[in-house]
Each structure stands twice: as structure tokens, then as C-alpha cells.
Design a protein around this motif. Structure first.
Motif, PDB file in Angstrom:
ATOM      1  N   ARG A 183       0.822  -1.208   0.000  1.00  0.00           N
ATOM      2  CA  ARG A 183       0.000   0.000   0.000  1.00  0.00           C
ATOM      3  C   ARG A 183       0.857   1.260   0.000  1.00  0.00           C
ATOM      4  N   THR A 199      -6.086   2.772   3.636  1.00  0.00           N
ATOM      5  CA  THR A 199      -6.616   2.684   2.262  1.00  0.00           C
ATOM      6  C   THR A 199      -7.792   1.721   2.149  1.00  0.00           C
ATOM      7  N   ASP A 200      -7.920   0.795   3.121  1.00  0.00           N
ATOM      8  CA  ASP A 200      -9.044  -0.144   3.069  1.00  0.00           C
ATOM      9  C   ASP A 200     -10.110   0.196   4.120  1.00  0.00           C
ATOM     10  N   ASP A 375      -4.646  -7.802  -3.929  1.00  0.00           N
ATOM     11  CA  ASP A 375      -4.867  -7.187  -2.618  1.00  0.00           C
ATOM     12  C   ASP A 375      -6.358  -7.293  -2.304  1.00  0.00           C
ATOM     13  N   PHE A 391     -11.851  -0.687  -1.430  1.00  0.00           N
ATOM     14  CA  PHE A 391     -10.927   0.302  -0.860  1.00  0.00           C
ATOM     15  C   PHE A 391     -11.638   1.618  -0.621  1.00  0.00           C
ATOM     16  N   HIS A 407      -4.535   2.974  -4.411  1.00  0.00           N
ATOM     17  CA  HIS A 407      -3.925   2.458  -3.181  1.00  0.00           C
ATOM     18  C   HIS A 407      -2.566   1.815  -3.437  1.00  0.00           C
ATOM     19  N   ASP A 408      -2.345   1.385  -4.694  1.00  0.00           N
ATOM     20  CA  ASP A 408      -1.098   0.698  -5.023  1.00  0.00           C
ATOM     21  C   ASP A 408      -0.213   1.543  -5.947  1.00  0.00           C
TER      22      ASP A 408
END
Ligand code: HEC
Length: 454
Positions: A183, A199-200, A375, A391, A407-408
Motif C-alpha cells: 500500500r 486505504t481499506d 490485494d 478500498f 492504493h497501489d
């Protein structure tokens, strides 16, 4: 499910009601006990039924001190220079069962000052941060020997995170304890106007989020050291972060008693400096496709859907580790696309890797043995199959300065983000099917002109 039915459900806000979110054809779209992951055609997962679109945010903890929080965060009064005098967590910890020795990392290590909105500089990170910085020398605090970690950190500005790393109810061998994501360290400016953290959205209060950060950046082990991170320190960090806004006018949103509050609530674009015709047209495109769907907090543009956090920012004595998220997360297909080709198998430490299989509960009551290849987002915390790939909706103020995106960190430019949201990957994703987007060249250019002034 027919399009009319989806529209009707959306219009009435009934997505959480069975029949409005369930697929028509269980045979084709449903899940069976023990079945391996099979992508659903529609987003079959309901959300927390108590989510409300109300302007309420984590309150400033009573008795907290923002300036002490700044020091605990590890940044000097200029908000740009590291000062770790009061920011290192170490010492004898009966809770951890040993003496905690810090690796020198502090919050500032990964949230690098106000000019970066307390996020990270763009990769390659080693272009702006020396390899001798605790960011790099302390890498095993999050990576724990993972062979991909240094490349992912330097080239992509991604950190390895394990959502259940400090969850005392899960054993070391539990796949929920092992599952991980790569992340970004998101910008923290305006975080006091967010619903759910990380982020989640698994972070429910700032205290909980900051404590988890302190546990994970200080040491390589999975031991908690609650005794070295006091209620006061967590509250002070919260007070400091809640003051960090991109525009001082936004603080009125947090306070219903503020004379400026209602104006911001009533006009979602009150603080956006729209001037050119292209920006005005872009605002219309944004209203229809972005604000109307997910980015619906006025003047901040993250998701407004929320439930009040249990404990209200204080430290509850028993905080159920599986409580539902307090903000709404979406699956827009970014995890599935995995544009950076990230690995999600468990590193055995000897050059071999084992798939992680998460037992997830589907909404129809079935158990899904889910082999992790992407993810999984919120599902790693909630244990719900429907939360796979979900997310947080990030806030969009100052977004032009926050590249790379998602997020990535998998999309480099705002143009790339807009093109992604017009692509099949998005439109076929779980939430893309509910909120389809198709822009012509003019709309695309106008939307980008608008995003650039946020
Ligand atoms: C090693 C790097 C690192 C350090 C050190 C670090 N963070 Fe973070 N921070 C991250 C990453 C990565 C995420 C996103 C994690 C995720 O989504 O699971 C994050 C997310 C956050 C968020 C959530 C932001 C949002 O938009 O929801 C908050 C708040 C936060 N960090 C606060 C802190 C505080 C307070 C400290 C110090 C106690 C700290 N961080 C130390 C890397 C770091």
C-alpha cells in the motif's frame, strides 16, 4: 439483474436490502460452499446498512494537545523538518514481554511534511530520501525480510502491510494474520474529514490507526506494546492530524457550530476556485460521474457514507477486532487489474512462496476458500467475501500533487486515472457496473482541467 432494477435500487438508496443487491441467478453468479474464487457479474455485496450520508467526523479528543501531537508525530514546528525527540517508541514493555528497541522510524518517516500533504515524495523514493534514512534502514519493520520489499518501496513507494498483524485473537498460522497488501502511504492532509482510515478503511478511530502505525513502524516483531503508546499520545496525534487541512475554511465542516459550516454543507464546490469555461464544464462532468457516485463529501470529495465510530475516538477497553468498517469502501477493479504485477503469496523465506487461502464468509452464508492473488482490501479485516477488493474513496483536494494514484500507486497521472475510469477494467468492475463512466474527448479534457484545480 436488469438495468431498471439497478436504477430503481440506486434511486431509492436500497442497495443494502436483499433483492436490491442480490443476483437474480444464483446458479450463474452465486457462491457455493468451498468454491474457489469466481468473479461475480454484479456487486452482490451489501454494505453496512447503517451507513448514513451525514457530516460528522471523528471529534477532537477531549484534553488533547495538537502541538504535543506534532512532536509525537516527529515533525518540527515548520511542519517540514524531522524532529524525533519525542517521537521514538522504545523502552521496557511488560505487554510485549521484552524491551522494545526502535529502528528510528517515526510517523514523519513515511509522511514527509506539509509540502507533500504528509504523504510520500514520488518514486523512485531514493531520488529524494537518502538510503541511510530510517525509511530504508528500518524496512524490515514492515517487510520482515520480504524479497520484493526494497524494490516496491523505492520504485513504487509501497509498503508491505498486514491488516491483522497485531490482532491478538488470531494465531501466527492464521491466514488472516498472514495476508498482506502493498500500500501507498497516503497524504494525511484533510484526514480529519475522512470516514474510516487507511486505504481499506479498516481504521475506525484515529487512536486505533496511530497506535497500529507505531507498533508496525518501530519493530520487526508482531508484538503489541500498548504500554509504550499512551492514550494521551494517541489523542495528541489525532488532534494534530485533524488540524491539517488543505484550506483553513474546511475546518468549519468538522464543526456544526461553526458559522461557516452550513455554507460548505450546502454548496459542495464552495471552496473550489473554478474560473475558466473548461473548469466549469469539468465541474459538471465531475458532479455527474464522480460526486454523484462516490466522491460525495462536499468540498473534500471522499465518501460521506459513515457510521459513528464506537468509542468516539477514545480508547475502548474491549474493541472488537471484527467490528465493521465505519466508512464505505468500493471495488473499482484496481486490485484485480494489479497493474504493478505485485505478488501476494506468502514468502517462506527460502525462495519459495505459498498461496494464502482465506476462509471468507459470503453473504448467502457460504464459506469461500479464497486463494489470494490480489490485494483483498477490506475483506482481510472483515472476513466478508463481498469486501474483496474494496478500498477507501480518497479525498481529492490537491489531488494534482498526489501522484502516483490509487492504493497501489499504479497510475502515474490524472489523465491515466480518468482513462482508467473510462476503461473496460473499471466499467466491468463490481462498482463500475453500478456507476458506469464513458466520457468523450471534450468531457475528458474538461474533467482533467477541473481535477487540476482541486
Ligand atoms: C513505514 C511507513 C509508515 C510510517 C512510519 C507511518 N505510516 Fe501512516 N501510513 C503508511 C501506509 C503504508 C499507510 C496506508 C496503510 C494501509 O492502507 O493499510 C498509512 C496510512 C496512515 C493513515 C490513514 C490515512 C487515511 O487516509 O486513511 C494515518 C492516519 C496514518 N498513516 C498515520 C500515521 C501515524 C500517526 C504514524 C506514526 C505513529 C504513521 N502513520 C507512521 C505508512 C507509514
Amino acid at each position: 439483474m436488469s438495468l431498471t432494477r439497478i436504477t430503481a435500487c440506486l434511486g431509492l438508496g436500497l442497495l443494502a436490502i436483499p433483492g436490491c443487491d442480490a443476483p437474480d441467478d444464483e446458479g450463474e453468479l452465486g457462491f457455493r460452499a468451498g468454491a474457489r474464487h469466481k468473479p461475480a457479474l454484479y456487486n452482490t455485496g451489501s454494505y453496512n446498512v447503517h451507513l448514513e450520508r451525514s457530516l460528522r467526523f471523528n471529534p477532537q479528543p477531549p484534553g488533547s494537545d495538537a502541538d504535543a501531537g506534532r512532536a509525537t508525530f516527529g515533525v518540527a514546528a515548520d511542519l517540514e523538518t524531522q524532529d524525533d525527540t519525542s517521537a521514538i517508541f522504545e523502552g521496557d514493555s511488560p505487554v510485549a514481554g521484552h524491551t522494545v528497541v526502535s529502528n528510528g522510524r517515526v510517523c514523519f518517516t513515511c509522511h514527509r511534511g506539509a509540502s507533500l500533504d504528509f504523504g510520500m515524495p514520488p518514486p523512485p523514493v531514493s531520488d529524494s530520501i537518502a538510503l541511510s534514512d530510517p525509511l530504508f534502514t528500518g524496512i524490515d519493520a514492515d517487510a520482515q525480510g520480504d524479497p520484493d520489499a526494497m524494490l516496491n518501496l523505492d520504485q513504487l513507494a509501497l509498503f508491505k502491510i498486514r491488516p491483522n498483524r497485531f490482532n491478538p485473537t488470531r494465531s501466527d498460522s492464521d491466514p488472516f494474520r498472514q495476508v498482506f497488501g502493498w500500500r501507498k502511504s497516503p497524504a494525511l492532509t484533510n484526514v480529519g474529514l475522512a470516514h474510516g482510515f487507511l486505504t481499506d478503511v479498516r481504521g475506525r478511530t484515529m487512536f486505533e490507526t496511530a497506535r497500529g502505525a507505531a507498533f508496525s513502524h518501530t519493530q520487526e516483531t508482531d508484538e503489541r506494546f500498548d504500554d509504550l503508546f499512551s492514550q494521551q499520545q494517541g489523542d495528541d496525534i489525532g488532534a494534530f492530524l485533524f488540524e491539517q487541512v488543505s484550506d483553513p475554511a474546511l475546518l468549519a465542516l468538522r464543526d456544526p457550530g461553526d458559522p461557516g459550516h452550513q455554507a460548505l454543507a450546502d454548496d459542495p464546490f464552495a471552496t473550489v476556485p473554478v474560473s475558466t469555461p473548461a473548469q466549469h464544464r469539468g465541474q459538471k462532468v465531475f458532479e455527474k460521474y464522480c460526486y454523484g457516485a462516490c466522491h460525495n463529501t462536499p468540498n473534500v470529495f471522499n465518501s460521506l457514507e459513515n457510521v459513528e465510530a464506537v468509542g468516539n475516538g477514545e480508547r475502548p477497553t474491549s474493541f472488537a477486532p471484527q467490528a465493521p468498517a465505519i466508512g464505505k469502501a468500493y471495488n473499482v477493479g484496481i486490485s484485480e487489474a494489479n497493474l504493478n504485477n505485485l505478488r501476494f503469496t506468502r514468502d517462506n523465506g527460502d525462495g519459495t512462496f505459498t498461496p494464502i487461502v482465506l476462509p471468507l464468509a459470503a453473504e448467502d452464508g457460504a464459506l469461500v476458500e479464497y486463494e489470494v492473488a490480489i490485494d483483498v482490501g477490506l475483506a482481510a479485516t472483515s472476513g466478508r467475501y463481498e469486501d474483496v477488493g474494496r478500498f477507501k474513496v480518497p479525498a481529492l483536494r490537491n489531488v494534482a500533487a498526489h501522484a502516483p494514484y490509487m492504493h497501489d500507486n499504479s497510475i502515474d497521472t490524472l489523465e491515466g486515472v480518468v482513462d482508467y475510469f473510462c476503461s473496460d477494467e473499471y466499467n466491468d468492475s463490481k462498482d463500475g457496473q453500478l456507476y458506469p463512466i464513458d466520457l468523450n474527448a471534450q468531457q475528458r479534457a474538461d474533467l482533467i482541467a477541473f481535477l487540476e484545480i482541486l
